[in-house]
Design an enzyme around this catalytic site. Structure first.
Site, PDB file in Angstrom:
ATOM      1  N   MET A  79     -21.524 -13.068  -1.822  1.00 12.53           N
ATOM      2  CA  MET A  79     -21.652 -13.553  -0.393  1.00 12.53           C
ATOM      3  C   MET A  79     -21.041 -12.475   0.400  1.00 12.53           C
ATOM      4  O   MET A  79     -21.594 -12.267   1.515  1.00 12.53           O
ATOM      5  CB  MET A  79     -20.779 -14.959  -0.188  1.00 12.53           C
ATOM      6  CG  MET A  79     -20.869 -15.371   1.177  1.00 12.53           C
ATOM      7  SD  MET A  79     -22.538 -16.036   1.724  1.00 12.53           S
ATOM      8  CE  MET A  79     -22.480 -17.510   1.049  1.00 12.53           C
TER       9      MET A  79
ATOM     10  N   LYS B 115      16.825 -33.070  -6.327  1.00 12.38           N
ATOM     11  CA  LYS B 115      17.179 -33.395  -7.957  1.00 12.38           C
ATOM     12  C   LYS B 115      18.456 -34.525  -7.976  1.00 12.38           C
ATOM     13  O   LYS B 115      18.185 -35.462  -8.718  1.00 12.38           O
ATOM     14  CB  LYS B 115      17.808 -32.120  -8.474  1.00 12.38           C
ATOM     15  CG  LYS B 115      17.735 -32.440 -10.055  1.00 12.38           C
ATOM     16  CD  LYS B 115      17.775 -31.083 -10.695  1.00 12.38           C
ATOM     17  CE  LYS B 115      17.964 -31.299 -12.269  1.00 12.38           C
ATOM     18  NZ  LYS B 115      18.023 -30.014 -12.964  1.00 12.38           N
TER      19      LYS B 115
ATOM     20  N   GLU C 279       0.107 -24.365 -10.514  1.00 15.66           N
ATOM     21  CA  GLU C 279       0.020 -25.681  -9.664  1.00 15.66           C
ATOM     22  C   GLU C 279      -1.194 -25.683  -8.818  1.00 15.66           C
ATOM     23  O   GLU C 279      -1.627 -26.517  -8.354  1.00 15.66           O
ATOM     24  CB  GLU C 279       1.338 -25.498  -8.975  1.00 15.66           C
ATOM     25  CG  GLU C 279       2.657 -25.909  -9.594  1.00 15.66           C
ATOM     26  CD  GLU C 279       3.378 -24.622 -10.423  1.00 15.66           C
ATOM     27  OE1 GLU C 279       2.574 -23.634 -10.271  1.00 15.66           O
ATOM     28  OE2 GLU C 279       4.372 -24.689 -10.960  1.00 15.66           O
TER      29      GLU C 279
ATOM     30  N   PHE D 210      19.084 -21.518  -6.289  1.00 13.90           N
ATOM     31  CA  PHE D 210      17.832 -20.984  -7.367  1.00 13.90           C
ATOM     32  C   PHE D 210      16.447 -21.823  -7.037  1.00 13.90           C
ATOM     33  O   PHE D 210      16.844 -23.164  -6.926  1.00 13.90           O
ATOM     34  CB  PHE D 210      18.615 -21.102  -8.640  1.00 13.90           C
ATOM     35  CG  PHE D 210      17.386 -20.884  -9.675  1.00 13.90           C
ATOM     36  CD1 PHE D 210      16.778 -19.592  -9.774  1.00 13.90           C
ATOM     37  CD2 PHE D 210      17.059 -21.668 -10.294  1.00 13.90           C
ATOM     38  CE1 PHE D 210      15.901 -19.124 -10.623  1.00 13.90           C
ATOM     39  CE2 PHE D 210      15.923 -21.427 -11.318  1.00 13.90           C
ATOM     40  CZ  PHE D 210      15.618 -20.246 -11.531  1.00 13.90           C
ATOM     41  N   GLN D 211      15.629 -21.265  -7.084  1.00  7.38           N
ATOM     42  CA  GLN D 211      14.034 -21.897  -6.802  1.00  7.38           C
ATOM     43  C   GLN D 211      14.321 -22.885  -5.587  1.00  7.38           C
ATOM     44  O   GLN D 211      13.841 -23.863  -5.540  1.00  7.38           O
ATOM     45  CB  GLN D 211      13.656 -22.555  -8.022  1.00  7.38           C
ATOM     46  CG  GLN D 211      13.549 -21.477  -9.031  1.00  7.38           C
ATOM     47  CD  GLN D 211      12.376 -22.296 -10.175  1.00  7.38           C
ATOM     48  OE1 GLN D 211      13.037 -23.252 -10.476  1.00  7.38           O
ATOM     49  NE2 GLN D 211      11.725 -21.319 -10.565  1.00  7.38           N
TER      50      GLN D 211
HETATM   51  C1  FAD Z   1     -19.306 -19.892   2.419  1.00  2.05           C
HETATM   52  C2  FAD Z   1     -19.553 -21.387   3.192  1.00  2.05           C
HETATM   53  C3  FAD Z   1     -20.496 -21.567   3.752  1.00  2.05           C
HETATM   54  C4  FAD Z   1     -20.807 -22.945   4.330  1.00  2.05           C
HETATM   55  N1  FAD Z   1     -22.145 -23.022   5.139  1.00  2.05           N
HETATM   56  C5  FAD Z   1     -22.387 -24.234   5.596  1.00  2.05           C
HETATM   57  C6  FAD Z   1     -23.601 -24.657   5.708  1.00  2.05           C
HETATM   58  O1  FAD Z   1     -24.587 -24.194   5.832  1.00  2.05           O
HETATM   59  N2  FAD Z   1     -23.885 -25.857   6.343  1.00  2.05           N
HETATM   60  C7  FAD Z   1     -22.730 -26.960   6.186  1.00  2.05           C
HETATM   61  O2  FAD Z   1     -23.052 -28.152   6.375  1.00  2.05           O
HETATM   62  N3  FAD Z   1     -21.684 -26.432   5.941  1.00  2.05           N
HETATM   63  C8  FAD Z   1     -21.158 -25.478   5.490  1.00  2.05           C
HETATM   64  N4  FAD Z   1     -19.851 -25.104   4.955  1.00  2.05           N
HETATM   65  C9  FAD Z   1     -19.111 -26.122   5.040  1.00  2.05           C
HETATM   66  C10 FAD Z   1     -18.364 -26.154   6.430  1.00  2.05           C
HETATM   67  O3  FAD Z   1     -17.309 -25.000   6.582  1.00  2.05           O
HETATM   68  C11 FAD Z   1     -17.779 -27.560   6.680  1.00  2.05           C
HETATM   69  O4  FAD Z   1     -16.757 -27.639   5.796  1.00  2.05           O
HETATM   70  C12 FAD Z   1     -18.581 -28.479   6.768  1.00  2.05           C
HETATM   71  O5  FAD Z   1     -19.585 -28.272   7.664  1.00  2.05           O
HETATM   72  C13 FAD Z   1     -17.950 -29.909   7.253  1.00  2.05           C
HETATM   73  O6  FAD Z   1     -18.809 -30.799   6.927  1.00  2.05           O
HETATM   74  P1  FAD Z   1     -18.095 -32.456   7.700  1.00  2.05           P
HETATM   75  O7  FAD Z   1     -18.024 -32.291   9.062  1.00  2.05           O
HETATM   76  O8  FAD Z   1     -19.356 -33.304   7.182  1.00  2.05           O
HETATM   77  O9  FAD Z   1     -16.910 -32.945   6.816  1.00  2.05           O
HETATM   78  P2  FAD Z   1     -15.300 -32.892   7.174  1.00  2.05           P
HETATM   79  O10 FAD Z   1     -14.941 -31.831   7.548  1.00  2.05           O
HETATM   80  O11 FAD Z   1     -14.763 -33.512   5.956  1.00  2.05           O
HETATM   81  O12 FAD Z   1     -15.377 -33.844   8.325  1.00  2.05           O
HETATM   82  C14 FAD Z   1     -15.432 -35.168   8.125  1.00  2.05           C
HETATM   83  C15 FAD Z   1     -15.572 -35.845   9.725  1.00  2.05           C
HETATM   84  O13 FAD Z   1     -15.895 -37.343   9.222  1.00  2.05           O
HETATM   85  C16 FAD Z   1     -14.626 -38.069   9.857  1.00  2.05           C
HETATM   86  N5  FAD Z   1     -14.434 -39.382   9.316  1.00  2.05           N
HETATM   87  C17 FAD Z   1     -13.584 -39.380   8.263  1.00  2.05           C
HETATM   88  N6  FAD Z   1     -13.939 -40.758   7.843  1.00  2.05           N
HETATM   89  C18 FAD Z   1     -14.616 -41.414   8.610  1.00  2.05           C
HETATM   90  C19 FAD Z   1     -14.840 -42.821   8.724  1.00  2.05           C
HETATM   91  N7  FAD Z   1     -14.461 -43.456   7.908  1.00  2.05           N
HETATM   92  N8  FAD Z   1     -15.501 -43.074   9.836  1.00  2.05           N
HETATM   93  C20 FAD Z   1     -16.283 -42.224  10.651  1.00  2.05           C
HETATM   94  N9  FAD Z   1     -15.781 -40.989  10.713  1.00  2.05           N
HETATM   95  C21 FAD Z   1     -15.068 -40.504   9.663  1.00  2.05           C
HETATM   96  C22 FAD Z   1     -13.649 -37.082  10.200  1.00  2.05           C
HETATM   97  O14 FAD Z   1     -12.726 -37.410  11.260  1.00  2.05           O
HETATM   98  C23 FAD Z   1     -14.111 -35.693  10.397  1.00  2.05           C
HETATM   99  O15 FAD Z   1     -14.538 -35.562  11.748  1.00  2.05           O
HETATM  100  C24 FAD Z   1     -19.887 -23.806   4.204  1.00  2.05           C
HETATM  101  C25 FAD Z   1     -18.576 -23.444   3.656  1.00  2.05           C
HETATM  102  C26 FAD Z   1     -18.469 -22.344   3.193  1.00  2.05           C
HETATM  103  C27 FAD Z   1     -17.228 -21.902   2.108  1.00  2.05           C
HETATM  104  C1  TPP Z   2      -9.455 -17.243  -2.113  1.00  2.00           C
HETATM  105  C2  TPP Z   2     -10.662 -16.486  -1.411  1.00  2.00           C
HETATM  106  N1  TPP Z   2     -10.641 -15.269  -1.333  1.00  2.00           N
HETATM  107  C3  TPP Z   2     -11.564 -14.537  -0.515  1.00  2.00           C
HETATM  108  C4  TPP Z   2     -12.519 -15.324   0.003  1.00  2.00           C
HETATM  109  C5  TPP Z   2     -13.913 -14.807   0.675  1.00  2.00           C
HETATM  110  N2  TPP Z   2     -15.013 -14.588  -0.232  1.00  2.00           N
HETATM  111  C6  TPP Z   2     -15.966 -15.785   0.314  1.00  2.00           C
HETATM  112  S1  TPP Z   2     -17.312 -15.681  -0.931  1.00  2.00           S
HETATM  113  C7  TPP Z   2     -16.885 -14.395  -1.601  1.00  2.00           C
HETATM  114  C8  TPP Z   2     -17.445 -13.843  -2.751  1.00  2.00           C
HETATM  115  C9  TPP Z   2     -17.509 -14.896  -3.964  1.00  2.00           C
HETATM  116  O1  TPP Z   2     -18.145 -14.298  -5.104  1.00  2.00           O
HETATM  117  P1  TPP Z   2     -18.574 -14.849  -6.290  1.00  2.00           P
HETATM  118  O2  TPP Z   2     -17.411 -15.806  -6.786  1.00  2.00           O
HETATM  119  O3  TPP Z   2     -18.851 -13.928  -7.300  1.00  2.00           O
HETATM  120  O4  TPP Z   2     -19.770 -15.804  -5.663  1.00  2.00           O
HETATM  121  P2  TPP Z   2     -21.121 -15.257  -5.198  1.00  2.00           P
HETATM  122  O5  TPP Z   2     -21.164 -15.358  -3.911  1.00  2.00           O
HETATM  123  O6  TPP Z   2     -21.447 -13.834  -5.928  1.00  2.00           O
HETATM  124  O7  TPP Z   2     -22.099 -16.282  -5.762  1.00  2.00           O
HETATM  125  C10 TPP Z   2     -15.524 -13.938  -1.277  1.00  2.00           C
HETATM  126  C11 TPP Z   2     -14.777 -12.686  -1.680  1.00  2.00           C
HETATM  127  C12 TPP Z   2     -12.570 -16.679  -0.427  1.00  2.00           C
HETATM  128  N3  TPP Z   2     -13.551 -17.368   0.167  1.00  2.00           N
HETATM  129  N4  TPP Z   2     -11.843 -16.975  -0.915  1.00  2.00           N
END
Ligand code: FAD
Ligand code: TPP
Ligand code: MG
Lengths: 577, 202
Positions: free
Chosen positions: A492, A178, A66, A128-129
């Site tokens: 990472m 259900k 799922e 159940f479930q």
């Molecule tokens: C390992 C990792 C590293 C990351 N590093 C970075 C990084 O270096 N740089 C980066 O940018 N992100 C990074 N992120 C992602 C970060 O965590 C956020 O998800 C991201 O920055 C959110 O982007 P956003 O604000 O554009 O989008 P969202 O979180 O989707 O927010 C959207 C915004 O737009 C608004 N909105 C929605 N619809 C409308 C509309 N019609 N009109 C006006 N406003 C609207 C919402 O209210 C909200 O405030 C990383 C994520 C991970 C997992």
């Molecule tokens: C479900 C989940 N568990 C743990 C993490 C923490 N985490 C962030 S990046 C990362 C490593 C990812 O490894 P890989 O998929 O090999 O990607 P790489 O960074 O090597 O490109 C982990 C464990 C996460 N983001 N999501």
């Protein structure tokens, strides 16, 4: 080939006796649902029974878990802009949705999830479930509701779709007992919902604020636009582009906003945030007016807040009032749908070019190319880098593909370097950072954008989290290109251990199976390369292969993603190495 | 929000008008628990409008936190409107019940005087015990505990706080606006324009 117009089956006439399950399927078909991702089980069997011979051509994709189902629904929604629909059974089926719900809520992805539930008379008896699905999903849904009587179904479904897709979109879950699925009732038609008195998806725009914002912009010497996913969620790409082109303001994106403006647009100065580009991060603390459009100042974007853009006047265009002033105090809040606010603003801003200011970004870009990018994208010796794989992919796809990424170093590299010509082409788990997202999301994305090439870029860690979805690919025949960037590490985390934990590599050394053999077991062709000389040919083979293909590229083990704003630092303290 | 929001914590009365929906209490409570904010008092009751519920929530927080919380609450689909006010802006009351042994009360005339002074009223008088009731601010109901303690206070209970906003015109007119598909600008207040109302939102 002739594509057949999708024909929704005629609605039953008023007072025809139908079951709750049939009412549900009719609701979906009126809402234009063409694909359902799901997995059956005891408590949802009446719905599956009705689906078995439901007229029309609503597809059901049988997933392998799922979680895969809901990520596929997310990928579908993100690629198509439509609401993703997911079915799951009660108990474990429903609890397997939780990660996806949390992911969809934080990334504002519209979903309607239907879960089966035990008979109403058994609720609360540890049947159940049975699980308290409404209780468990409350903090991870925009709205949820439990149906115990079939007559509620049409109205509740209409509400569900309205809430999921309007305002700031998000996931909705409807739990149906259900007995309600089985219960027959005289059908009273289906009316789509466009108004709920307690719910205001967007406000009436106040012109005063637009005027004040325009004044600030017109008097700015160093204006800077930050845009995010809101531009896409509001389907305001065109309005956004017109605003930029008239005002001439350089613009940088969050990873969730990537692609709303083509990568090679002259005003697109790159990515923001922790692993974003050098210029955009530094200039955030240099500009005089910062215009944030549909982005929520996530901490990965802002770094240390008390040193974030303190010198600038801040204009924030957002549809969600809870986002305004949440992290960054605004000078002018422009609360509204940016599809409406941007054109109003465009009317009032002066046509300008900020040539000198824009040139500053180019200077920083040059420094970044010299320090990081050239070596990452065009290495000539040593082991392969993730960047060069993305670079070669760009050359082959020409920026036309949808890139779905998982979470980790490869995600940052793909987001930084992937060329995107079109909107809704970068699908990633941003806010929750859910490993295992990419493979199922790519499946969903392909169903949501059938005429586009979909490439899932995944790490060797993340792919093993939802690898069972290869079975979904096998059975549905969907064409997804799976590109595993294998650095033999949870890269990472290893990078952080290297930089901030004295290289104590605690449990990041992850082993992989023979992916090509695994794929073969699922009837999917594959290839693995570890030589630069084979890379281009392998990528070509993947892209040209009719149907799904898995390509594993062995990349250098201990590469780091740079630039980097270390946690707790300000954006101007961004490190190039 | 005023330009200079006070940074000290103080008591805020949050008033929430909502639809009558199973699970909404949980949804609202979670907004606090997620941020590890303790709810000091919570009362849910009907409002002046049939079918519309009114929550009175009391927390001790800074204005900035309260205003953010208010927006998160108002974001919930079934929430119509949220107001937050300091104690000065509301009329508020709590009710308390005190159970004391009847023999002691009957014996000591002083007790009766004390009760009268504290505005208490007997609700039930039985041979073995008497239940008094008083309504007022926290200090008042607390005070009576102290007073009754030496006389063998058996049981004490205090209700949640209920509060009426001094400056409010009620919710009837707003609700009619909300019911229209295109509400007028009045209903769609813009918090940023009506900053002094402490009314947050749409
Ligand atoms: C390992 C990792 C590293 C990351 N590093 C970075 C990084 O270096 N740089 C980066 O940018 N992100 C990074 N992120 C992602 C970060 O965590 C956020 O998800 C991201 O920055 C959110 O982007 P956003 O604000 O554009 O989008 P969202 O979180 O989707 O927010 C959207 C915004 O737009 C608004 N909105 C929605 N619809 C409308 C509309 N019609 N009109 C006006 N406003 C609207 C919402 O209210 C909200 O405030 C990383 C994520 C991970 C997992
Ligand atoms: C479900 C989940 N568990 C743990 C993490 C923490 N985490 C962030 S990046 C990362 C490593 C990812 O490894 P890989 O998929 O090999 O990607 P790489 O960074 O090597 O490109 C982990 C464990 C996460 N983001 N999501
Ligand atoms: Mg890895």
């Amino acid at each position: 080939m002739l594509t057949q117009e999708k024909q929704a089956p005629a609605l039953p006439e008023t007072d025809t006796m139908i079951s709750g399950s049939q009412a549900l399927l009719h609701a979906l078909s009126v809402e234009g649902v063409d694909t359902i991702f799901g997995y059956p089980g005891g408590a949802i069997m009446p719905i599956y029974d009705a689906l078995f011979d439901f007229p029309g051509n609503m597809k059901h994709v049988l997933v392998r878990h799922e979680q895969g189902g809901i990520h596929a629904g997310q990928g579908y929604a993100r690629a198509s802009g439509k609401v993703g629909v997911v079915f799951a059974t009660s108990g474990p089926g429903a609890t397997n949705l939780i990660t996806g719900l949390a992911d969809a809520l934080i990334d504002s992805t519209p979903l309607v999830c239907i879960t089966g539930q035990v008979f109403a008379h058994l609720l609360g008896t540890d049947a159940f479930q049975e699980a308290d699905v409404i209780g468990i999903t409350t903090p991870v849904t925009k709205w949820n509701y439990q149906v115990t009587d079939a007559t509620e179904i049409p109205e509740v479904l209409a509400k569900a779709f309205h809430i999921a897709r309007t305002g700031r979109p998000g996931p909705v879950l409807i739990d149906i007992t259900k007995n309600a699925q089985l219960q027959k009732f005289p059908f009273q038609g289906y009316k789509r919902c466009d108004h709920i008195r307690s719910y205001r998806p967007k406000p009436i725009v106040r012109k005063e604020y637009i005027e004040r914002a325009a004044e600030l912009i017109n008097s700015a010497k160093k204006p800077f636009v930050l845009w995010g996913q809101g531009v896409m969620l509001g389907a305001a790409e065109q309005e956004f582009r017109e605003f930029l082109e008239k005002s001439g303001i350089p613009a940088a994106w969050t990873i969730m906003g990537a692609g709303a403006l083509p990568s090679d647009h002259p005003l697109n100065v790159g990515m923001l945030g922790m692993h974003g580009n050098y210029g955009p991060n530094v200039m955030t603390n240099e500009c005089d007016v910062l215009i944030a459009i549909g982005m929520r100042f996530d901490d990965r974007v802002t770094g240390r807040l008390d040193k974030y853009a303190k010198q600038a006047k801040i204009i924030h265009l957002d549809i969600d009032p809870a986002e305004i002033d949440k992290n960054v105090k605004t000078t002018v809040p422009v609360w509204g749908d940016c599809k409406e606010t941007l054109p109003l603003l465009t009317q009032l801003v002066e046509k300008k070019q900020h040539t000198e200011w824009l040139a500053k970004f180019q200077e920083f870009e040059q420094q970044e190319i010299d320090a990081v990018i050239r070596e990452e994208l065009f290495p000539t010796s040593g082991e392969m880098t993730m960047g060069e794989v993305i670079q070669q992919l760009n050359e082959l796809t020409k920026g036309e593909a949808i890139i779905v990424t998982d979470v980790g170093q490869h995600q940052m590299v793909a987001c930084r370097y992937a060329k995107l010509n079109h909107t809704r082409s970068n699908i990633t788990s941003g806010g929750l950072g859910t490993m295992g997202f990419a493979l199922p999301a790519a499946i969903g994305a392909k169903f949501g954008a059938e005429d586009r090439t979909v490439v899932a870029v995944i790490g060797d860690g993340g792919v093993q989290m939802t690898i069972q979805e290869l079975g979904t690919i096998m059975q549905s025949g969907v064409d997804v290109k799976i590109l595993i960037l294998n650095n033999q590490f949870l890269g990472m985390v290893r990078q952080w251990q290297e930089l901030f934990h004295e290289r104590r590599y605690s449990f990041v050394d992850i082993q992989s199976p023979d992916y090509v053999t695994v794929a073969k077991g699922y009837g999917i062709s594959g290839r693995s390369v570890n030589q630069r000389a084979d890379l281009n040919d392998a990528l070509k083979e993947m892209l040209e292969h009719p149907g799904s293909f898995l390509l594993e590229v062995m990349v250098t083990k201990e590469n780091n993603v740079f630039p980097m704003v270390p946690q707790g630092c300000s954006v101007s303290e961004i490190r190039l190495k | 929000m005023p330009e200079q929001a006070p940074i000290e914590k103080q008591e805020y009365n949050i008033t929430v008008y909502t639809e009558n929906h199973v699970g909404l209490l949980n949804r609202i409570a979670m907004i606090f628990t997620r941020r590890k904010i303790n709810i000091d008092s919570l009362n849910v009751s009907p409002s002046e409008i049939e079918g519309i519920h009114r929550f009175n929530i009391v927390i001790n927080e800074t204005e900035e936190v309260v205003s953010k919380i208010a927006r998160q609450i108002e974001k919930q689909v079934e929430v119509l409107k949220v107001y937050f006010n300091t104690n000065e802006d509301v009329i508020w009351q709590e009710m308390a019940l005190y159970k004391v042994p009847t023999d002691i009360i009957a014996e000591k005339a002083k007790v009766e005087r004390l009760l009268r002074e504290n505005g208490a009223r007997a609700v039930v008088i039985r041979k073995d015990y008497t239940v008094f009731e008083t309504t007022g601010h926290r200090e008042e109901t607390d005070n009576l505990i102290k007073v009754l303690q030496p006389f063998g206070l058996i049981e004490f209970v205090r209700s949640a706080r209920i509060a009426i906003i001094k400056g409010s015109d009620g919710f009837n007119r707003k609700l009619r606006e909300f019911e229209r598909a295109e509400p007028g600008q009045d209903a769609i207040e813009n918090e940023f324009l009506n900053s002094r109302d402490n009314v947050f939102s749409m």
